[in-house]
Motif scaffolding. Structure first.
Motif, PDB file in Angstrom:
ATOM      1  N   LEU A   1       0.856  -1.192   0.000  1.00 22.70           N
ATOM      2  CA  LEU A   1       0.000   0.000   0.000  1.00 22.70           C
ATOM      3  C   LEU A   1       0.889   1.238   0.000  1.00 22.70           C
ATOM      4  O   LEU A   1       1.890   1.297   0.717  1.00 22.70           O
ATOM      5  CB  LEU A   1      -0.906  -0.007   1.231  1.00 22.70           C
ATOM      6  CG  LEU A   1      -1.858   1.175   1.438  1.00 22.70           C
ATOM      7  CD1 LEU A   1      -3.171   0.681   2.048  1.00 22.70           C
ATOM      8  CD2 LEU A   1      -1.277   2.248   2.354  1.00 22.70           C
ATOM      9  N   VAL A   2       0.499   2.214  -0.840  1.00 20.36           N
ATOM     10  CA  VAL A   2       1.249   3.469  -0.944  1.00 20.36           C
ATOM     11  C   VAL A   2       0.311   4.612  -0.609  1.00 20.36           C
ATOM     12  O   VAL A   2      -0.860   4.614  -1.003  1.00 20.36           O
ATOM     13  CB  VAL A   2       1.805   3.657  -2.387  1.00 20.36           C
ATOM     14  CG1 VAL A   2       2.423   5.042  -2.535  1.00 20.36           C
ATOM     15  CG2 VAL A   2       2.816   2.576  -2.704  1.00 20.36           C
ATOM     16  N   LEU A   3       0.828   5.586   0.146  1.00 17.78           N
ATOM     17  CA  LEU A   3       0.025   6.752   0.498  1.00 17.78           C
ATOM     18  C   LEU A   3       0.854   8.002   0.282  1.00 17.78           C
ATOM     19  O   LEU A   3       1.996   8.093   0.738  1.00 17.78           O
ATOM     20  CB  LEU A   3      -0.414   6.651   1.967  1.00 17.78           C
ATOM     21  CG  LEU A   3      -1.421   7.681   2.454  1.00 17.78           C
ATOM     22  CD1 LEU A   3      -2.763   7.523   1.754  1.00 17.78           C
ATOM     23  CD2 LEU A   3      -1.616   7.545   3.968  1.00 17.78           C
ATOM     24  N   ASN A   4       0.275   8.940  -0.438  1.00 16.06           N
ATOM     25  CA  ASN A   4       0.983  10.196  -0.720  1.00 16.06           C
ATOM     26  C   ASN A   4       0.520  11.287   0.248  1.00 16.06           C
ATOM     27  O   ASN A   4      -0.539  11.177   0.861  1.00 16.06           O
ATOM     28  CB  ASN A   4       0.712  10.626  -2.161  1.00 16.06           C
ATOM     29  CG  ASN A   4       1.274   9.626  -3.147  1.00 16.06           C
ATOM     30  OD1 ASN A   4       2.454   9.273  -3.084  1.00 16.06           O
ATOM     31  ND2 ASN A   4       0.415   9.124  -4.022  1.00 16.06           N
ATOM     32  N   PRO A   5       1.297  12.380   0.365  1.00 14.04           N
ATOM     33  CA  PRO A   5       0.868  13.468   1.237  1.00 14.04           C
ATOM     34  C   PRO A   5      -0.475  14.029   0.781  1.00 14.04           C
ATOM     35  O   PRO A   5      -0.759  14.103  -0.420  1.00 14.04           O
ATOM     36  CB  PRO A   5       1.975  14.515   1.087  1.00 14.04           C
ATOM     37  CG  PRO A   5       3.152  13.776   0.554  1.00 14.04           C
ATOM     38  CD  PRO A   5       2.598  12.638  -0.245  1.00 14.04           C
ATOM     39  N   ARG A   6      -1.310  14.406   1.709  1.00 14.06           N
ATOM     40  CA  ARG A   6      -2.615  15.019   1.469  1.00 14.06           C
ATOM     41  C   ARG A   6      -3.503  14.154   0.585  1.00 14.06           C
ATOM     42  O   ARG A   6      -4.258  14.658  -0.254  1.00 14.06           O
ATOM     43  CB  ARG A   6      -2.461  16.399   0.832  1.00 14.06           C
ATOM     44  CG  ARG A   6      -1.552  17.314   1.625  1.00 14.06           C
ATOM     45  CD  ARG A   6      -1.519  18.684   1.045  1.00 14.06           C
ATOM     46  NE  ARG A   6      -2.817  19.336   1.183  1.00 14.06           N
ATOM     47  CZ  ARG A   6      -2.978  20.639   1.274  1.00 14.06           C
ATOM     48  NH1 ARG A   6      -1.926  21.437   1.237  1.00 14.06           N
ATOM     49  NH2 ARG A   6      -4.168  21.168   1.390  1.00 14.06           N
ATOM     50  N   GLU A   7      -3.400  12.862   0.788  1.00  8.58           N
ATOM     51  CA  GLU A   7      -4.170  11.942  -0.048  1.00  8.58           C
ATOM     52  C   GLU A   7      -5.077  11.091   0.847  1.00  8.58           C
ATOM     53  O   GLU A   7      -4.689  10.709   1.946  1.00  8.58           O
ATOM     54  CB  GLU A   7      -3.209  11.021  -0.802  1.00  8.58           C
ATOM     55  CG  GLU A   7      -3.900  10.112  -1.802  1.00  8.58           C
ATOM     56  CD  GLU A   7      -2.932   9.223  -2.550  1.00  8.58           C
ATOM     57  OE1 GLU A   7      -3.014   9.185  -3.777  1.00  8.58           O
ATOM     58  OE2 GLU A   7      -2.089   8.575  -1.899  1.00  8.58           O
ATOM     59  N   LEU A   8      -6.270  10.843   0.354  1.00 10.97           N
ATOM     60  CA  LEU A   8      -7.165   9.924   1.052  1.00 10.97           C
ATOM     61  C   LEU A   8      -7.384   8.718   0.159  1.00 10.97           C
ATOM     62  O   LEU A   8      -7.783   8.864  -1.002  1.00 10.97           O
ATOM     63  CB  LEU A   8      -8.500  10.601   1.361  1.00 10.97           C
ATOM     64  CG  LEU A   8      -9.489   9.795   2.222  1.00 10.97           C
ATOM     65  CD1 LEU A   8     -10.322  10.725   3.077  1.00 10.97           C
ATOM     66  CD2 LEU A   8     -10.389   8.899   1.387  1.00 10.97           C
ATOM     67  N   VAL A   9      -7.092   7.539   0.699  1.00  7.02           N
ATOM     68  CA  VAL A   9      -7.381   6.317  -0.066  1.00  7.02           C
ATOM     69  C   VAL A   9      -8.404   5.489   0.705  1.00  7.02           C
ATOM     70  O   VAL A   9      -8.417   5.463   1.925  1.00  7.02           O
ATOM     71  CB  VAL A   9      -6.114   5.479  -0.357  1.00  7.02           C
ATOM     72  CG1 VAL A   9      -5.099   6.262  -1.155  1.00  7.02           C
ATOM     73  CG2 VAL A   9      -5.497   4.946   0.919  1.00  7.02           C
ATOM     74  N   ASP A  10      -9.263   4.851  -0.055  1.00  7.92           N
ATOM     75  CA  ASP A  10     -10.270   3.973   0.524  1.00  7.92           C
ATOM     76  C   ASP A  10      -9.842   2.523   0.357  1.00  7.92           C
ATOM     77  O   ASP A  10      -9.227   2.159  -0.647  1.00  7.92           O
ATOM     78  CB  ASP A  10     -11.619   4.154  -0.194  1.00  7.92           C
ATOM     79  CG  ASP A  10     -12.417   5.292   0.399  1.00  7.92           C
ATOM     80  OD1 ASP A  10     -12.068   5.732   1.512  1.00  7.92           O
ATOM     81  OD2 ASP A  10     -13.372   5.749  -0.252  1.00  7.92           O
ATOM     82  N   ILE A  11     -10.159   1.716   1.351  1.00  8.24           N
ATOM     83  CA  ILE A  11      -9.982   0.267   1.229  1.00  8.24           C
ATOM     84  C   ILE A  11     -11.365  -0.363   1.343  1.00  8.24           C
ATOM     85  O   ILE A  11     -12.069  -0.156   2.331  1.00  8.24           O
ATOM     86  CB  ILE A  11      -9.056  -0.293   2.320  1.00  8.24           C
ATOM     87  CG1 ILE A  11      -7.661   0.301   2.173  1.00  8.24           C
ATOM     88  CG2 ILE A  11      -9.008  -1.812   2.255  1.00  8.24           C
ATOM     89  CD1 ILE A  11      -6.716  -0.072   3.288  1.00  8.24           C
TER      90      ILE A  11
END
Lengths: 217, 268
Positions: A24-34
């Motif tokens: 899983l990758v997450l960038n700054p100011r990012e919202l990801v849904d699972i």
């Protein structure tokens, strides 16, 4: 890239794998849904990201630092998990909101003032809740917003939210959505587990099934 | 005619033992008639009472005769081991591996409190006089064992009930103690309540066992009361110390090295 999880593997003692090489990758100011079927291990995955899952293996990197170089308490200050069910301890709303500052890990930080807590409550549609109110007598929707507010007041870099609007009435769910949106606008990142309702907050979507996490395009 | 022994106690013969047993047999028949289903347990318990107490009487008679500090210490060690084993059995929700800390708890509280009573308060001479040391150790260990087992079982059962709350607090940065301290405090309190209650009711609702024994043996009731006060206070102290110590020594075992609570399903 702000956060990276790679090759996460976890099998509860005596059971088959729940996480079988998750990335899983997450960038700054990012919202990801699972998303994913119930029982597919979404909550387990969130716990692994917060280093709250005993027995998980794999690599976690936050802001360039691997988890092995950060003590767990410090890690959880940056990457904060909010469990699905709101936890209110006996005592008033003020006590519950300022609870994180009673912990040694935040001993050096100044605790929020009453004025700040009041303003925070007003900002999430809880103007009618007095700070002296008994926190154990709040409704589900109120408790959900207060526990989300509590973790947001600690200003983590990444919030891990486990179905933050599950079991909430529409008005409370809308307030929770607005709170999450403001958190991301303020520079935060979010990993959010979703079950049903979908909204337009997510930049990207992952799906967890059979122990594997795949990006939904 | 019943004969009287030197201590003033009227000795009981086998015939009188048989009469007492007759009452139990009567209860057993009643149990069968009413289908209470306790006759088997009752029979086993009666036989055990006979065997255990007669063996105890013979062992004590032997020990009193030998008058050796080593024998007394060896018996104390055996009693402590048995108490620690009982604690582990009575706290099924506690993590594995608490035998060591139970043993240590019983050893420290048992030895300290027993010898505080016999050495400092009663001033037994010589210090190891079995007639004093063994019965007092038995009371101290028996009572603190109950309190410790209760406190441990309550601690770990309550921690499981509040596993979600503990997780939420650890996620906010709480250490194991910060996350479970409130639960532990409540559990320790619960372990002490029976002891405090029995102190509060002593002499009103029941005559405590030790005082009963001394009065039956012909002692002055007031002197017997002084003895009983000393023993009750020390037993309460032992229970309090033991519960606090056992719980503090063991609660961390239910957390991983990273400070995460090991709820059911995550335990290996």
């Amino acid at each position: 890239m702000l956060f990276l999880a790679e090759d996460l593997r976890f099998a509860p003692p005596g059971c088959g794998p729940v996480l079988d090489g998750v990335r899983l990758v997450l960038n700054p100011r990012e919202l990801v849904d699972i998303t994913g079927p119930s029982g597919s291990g979404k909550t387990t995955l969130l716990r692994a990201l917060a280093r709250l899952l005993p027995g998980v293996t794999g690599t976690l990197v936050f802001a360039g630092a691997p988890a092995s170089e950060v003590v767990p308490g410090e890690w959880r200050r940056h990457i904060a998990l909010l469990p699905q069910r709101a936890t209110m301890r006996s005592g008033c709303v003020r006590h519950n909101l300022s609870l994180p500052w009673n912990l040694r890990v935040r001993g050096a930080e100044t605790r929020p003032t009453d004025a700040l807590l009041r303003e925070a409550l007003d900002g999430v549609g809880l103007a009618e809740i007095e700070l002296d109110r008994d926190a154990t007598k709040l409704s589900v929707g109120q408790a959900a917003r207060i526990s989300l507010l509590r973790v947001m007041l600690t200003a983590p870099d990444i919030l891990l939210l486990d179905e933050p609007d599950a079991n909430l009435d529409d008005a409370s769910a809308e307030q929770v959505r607005a709170m999450i949106e403001r958190f991301v606008d303020g520079g935060g990142s979010v990993v959010r587990v979703r079950h049903l309702r979908s909204d337009d907050l997510a930049a990207r979507r992952y799906r967890l099934a059979d122990g594997h996490l795949s990006e939904v395009l | 005619m019943p004969e009287t022994t030197a201590g003033g106690v009227i000795a009981i013969s086998w015939l009188q033992l048989a009469m007492a047993t007759g009452f139990v047999v009567f209860v057993g028949i009643l149990s069968m008639r009413l289908a209470l289903g306790i006759e088997k347990d009752l029979a086993i318990a009666t036989v055990r009472t006979y065997i255990q107490l007669i063996v105890l009487g013979l062992v004590l008679r032997w020990v009193f005769g030998i008058d050796s500090p080593w024998i007394v210490l060896a018996i104390l060690a055996l009693m402590m081991a048995a108490a620690a084993q009982t604690i582990v059995k009575r706290a099924p929700d506690a993590p594995r591996g608490i035998l060591g800390s139970s043993m240590l708890t019983m050893l420290l509280t048992g030895f300290t409190v027993t010898f505080a009573v016999t050495g400092l308060i009663v001033q037994v001479d010589p210090w190891y006089r079995a007639q004093y040391v063994i019965p007092i150790a038995g009371m101290v260990l028996g009572n603190s064992m109950n309190g410790v087992a209760l406190a441990l079982e309550r601690t770990f059962a309550d921690m499981d009930t509040h596993a979600e709350e503990i997780l939420a607090l650890v996620a906010l940065g709480a250490s194991p103690w910060e996350a479970s301290g409130d639960i532990v405090r409540v559990a320790i309190r619960a372990g002490l309540i029976p002891t405090i209650n029995s102190m509060a009711a002593a002499g009103l609702v029941f005559i405590p066992g030790m005082m009963t024994g001394q009065v039956l043996a012909g002692a002055d009731p007031l002197h017997a009361a002084y003895y009983q006060i000393v023993v009750m206070l020390m037993v309460s102290a032992a229970t309090a110390l033991g519960s606090v110590m056992a719980v503090l020594l063991s609660f961390r075992r239910r957390f991983s090295a990273d400070g995460v609570y090991l709820e059911k399903g995550y335990r290996t």
